[in-house]
Scaffold this active site. Structure first.
Site, PDB file in Angstrom:
ATOM      1  N   ILE A 163       0.845  -1.200   0.000  1.00  0.00           N
ATOM      2  CA  ILE A 163       0.000   0.000   0.000  1.00  0.00           C
ATOM      3  C   ILE A 163       0.880   1.249   0.000  1.00  0.00           C
ATOM      4  CG2 ILE A 163      -1.881  -1.153   1.266  1.00  0.00           C
ATOM      5  CD1 ILE A 163      -1.049   0.720   3.666  1.00  0.00           C
ATOM      6  N   ASP A 164       2.151   1.078   0.400  1.00  0.00           N
ATOM      7  CA  ASP A 164       3.026   2.253   0.568  1.00  0.00           C
ATOM      8  C   ASP A 164       3.494   2.860  -0.732  1.00  0.00           C
ATOM      9  OD1 ASP A 164       4.614   0.673   3.422  1.00  0.00           O
ATOM     10  OD2 ASP A 164       2.895   2.015   3.329  1.00  0.00           O
TER      11      ASP A 164
HETATM   12  O1  F6P Z   1       4.147  -1.937   4.579  1.00  0.00           O
HETATM   13  C1  F6P Z   1       2.792  -1.734   4.635  1.00  0.00           C
HETATM   14  C2  F6P Z   1       2.383  -1.326   6.012  1.00  0.00           C
HETATM   15  O2  F6P Z   1       1.013  -1.263   6.055  1.00  0.00           O
HETATM   16  C3  F6P Z   1       2.971   0.007   6.468  1.00  0.00           C
HETATM   17  O3  F6P Z   1       2.331   1.098   5.866  1.00  0.00           O
HETATM   18  C4  F6P Z   1       2.733  -0.110   7.951  1.00  0.00           C
HETATM   19  O4  F6P Z   1       3.555   0.772   8.681  1.00  0.00           O
HETATM   20  C5  F6P Z   1       3.114  -1.566   8.203  1.00  0.00           C
HETATM   21  O5  F6P Z   1       2.819  -2.262   6.997  1.00  0.00           O
HETATM   22  C6  F6P Z   1       2.372  -2.210   9.339  1.00  0.00           C
HETATM   23  O6  F6P Z   1       2.974  -3.474   9.513  1.00  0.00           O
HETATM   24  P1  F6P Z   1       2.177  -4.663  10.263  1.00  0.00           P
HETATM   25  O7  F6P Z   1       1.054  -5.071   9.383  1.00  0.00           O
HETATM   26  O8  F6P Z   1       3.229  -5.740  10.394  1.00  0.00           O
HETATM   27  O9  F6P Z   1       1.691  -4.115  11.563  1.00  0.00           O
END
Ligand code: F6P
Length: 385
Positions: A163-164
């Protein structure tokens, strides 16, 4: 070829059509597939594109082996043979039918608690299943592991998921637009309550290192201030922007803040010093810290909303369904023509490829002097810088 040599399925496996396409390969292809890292809305849509493409483009037919929960499935041999049925009806289904996990690249060369060499284990599973290719749907870290497997001799085709939208080598990743749509909807909903209560609202969005989601959703949602990791802010400039809105008679303001937004003083610290400082932070996230600072410095009433993982959930938006289908079919074309070691990518609206070794380990940041940032500033949006 002597007419009597032709197999009974000749017209299917070696049809004029497939020869024209140049995909005269009659060998069955065995394809492994996995989804790795944070999930997003159109992982299933992308896998569907790959598999539908393979069935169209590989005249010899394909066998698909889905590895469960990302690289973990490849390491420990957790997989299941998938049929076309598994991929029908999933175009609009969020999440991933294979499951996913985070297997940090930096731990790939570290043996597991039983001393297992993970890289050797992945190579063994690949060989045991006699795979022709491994398809990896993943973000930055997952692409690094995909490239490592390429270096180890596996045939790999990768697809740009996150999504980033921070993957280098592609203008767009699948999952990004769906997240922007959801984040924008959140800002839209906050607008009405902020206006009704004459409040300052902070909407904290996903993006630890890169601010693409916050930048796009902030512009789309009409945010007055956008704070992203790539443009460190000075809290005095943030407060100044709020005060100016008040002087213009605006009773409320909206800040779109990336979870990785950082002040100028913190950005000047070393990584170690900043990590130490974060450990002592008395607020759960940057959004709450900003709210406290703004309330300390002004008489504004401030509230914080953190949509969190809802930005990764639900159905893929139509835009993502289209690019996921196109990216998936491109991956199938690469496999059908045995072009490996590539990540499928977007350049503008065209589908292309980028060598995996060029993608691995690089992030695509928002550049502070880019057109989109300049245009946002010319809309009157403050970046606190
Ligand atoms: O890399 C995508 C993402 O959604 C980032 O935007 C967010 O900071 C991270 O993953 C959250 O990671 P997790 O799903 O492991 O909590």
């Amino acid at each position: 070829m002597d007419m009597t040599d032709r197999g009974k399925n000749y017209n299917k496996t070696y049809s004029k059509e497939s020869q024209k396409k140049g995909y005269g390969e009659t060998k069955m292809k065995r394809i492994g597939m996995l989804t790795s890292g944070g999930d997003c809305q159109s992982l299933n849509a992308t896998m569907r594109g790959v598999v539908k493409g393979l069935h169209q483009l590989v005249p010899g037919g394909v066998e698909i082996y889905g590895f469960e929960n990302g690289y973990k499935g490849l390491i420990y041999g957790n997989y299941r043979k998938l049929s076309g049925k598994d991929f029908s009806g999933i175009l609009t289904t969020g999440g991933t039918i294979l499951g996913t996990s985070r297997q940090p690249f930096k731990l790939m060369r570290v043996p597991d608690e039983n001393g297992l060499d993970k890289v050797e284990a992945m190579k063994s599973t690949y060989a045991y299943l006699k795979l022709d290719c491994l398809v990896v749907l993943g973000g930055n870290g997952s692409q690094k592991t995909a490239n490592l497997l390429r270096e180890e001799g596996l045939n790999v085709v990768a697809l740009p998921k996150t999504i980033d939208n921070d993957l280098w080598g592609t203008d767009m990743t699948f999952g990004f637009q769906s997240a922007v749509d959801l984040a924008t909807h959140d800002i839209d909903c906050i607008h009405t309550t902020a206006a009704s209560h004459n409040r300052v609202f902070i909407v904290e969005l996903m993006g630890h290192k890169v601010g693409w989601v916050t930048l796009h959703a902030g512009i789309a949602g009409g945010a007055d201030i956008i704070l992203i990791p790539e443009i460190p802010y000075d809290i005095r400039n943030v407060v100044g922007a709020l005060e100016r809105r008040k002087e213009q008679g605006k009773g409320f303001s909206i800040l779109a803040v990336a979870e990785g937004a950082i002040s100028k003083e913190d950005a000047a610290l070393s990584k170690k010093e900043y990590k130490e400082k974060l450990k002592k932070r008395t607020y759960p996230t940057v959004g709450y810290e900003l709210a406290a600072e703004i309330e300390d410095m002004t008489d504004f009433e401030v509230r914080v909303t953190v949509p969190g993982h809802t930005q990764r959930g639900g159905q893929p938006c139509p835009f993502d369904r289209v690019i996921s289908s196109r990216l998936g079919v491109k991956a199938a074309e690469l496999i059908a023509t045995e072009q490996y070691g590539l990540m499928v990518a977007m350049k503008g609206f065209e589908i292309t490829t980028t060598p995996l070794e060029k993608v691995a380990g690089k992030l695509k940041y928002v550049t502070p002097d880019s057109d989109i940032v300049k245009q946002a500033k010319h809309l009157g949006i403050s970046f606190g810088d």
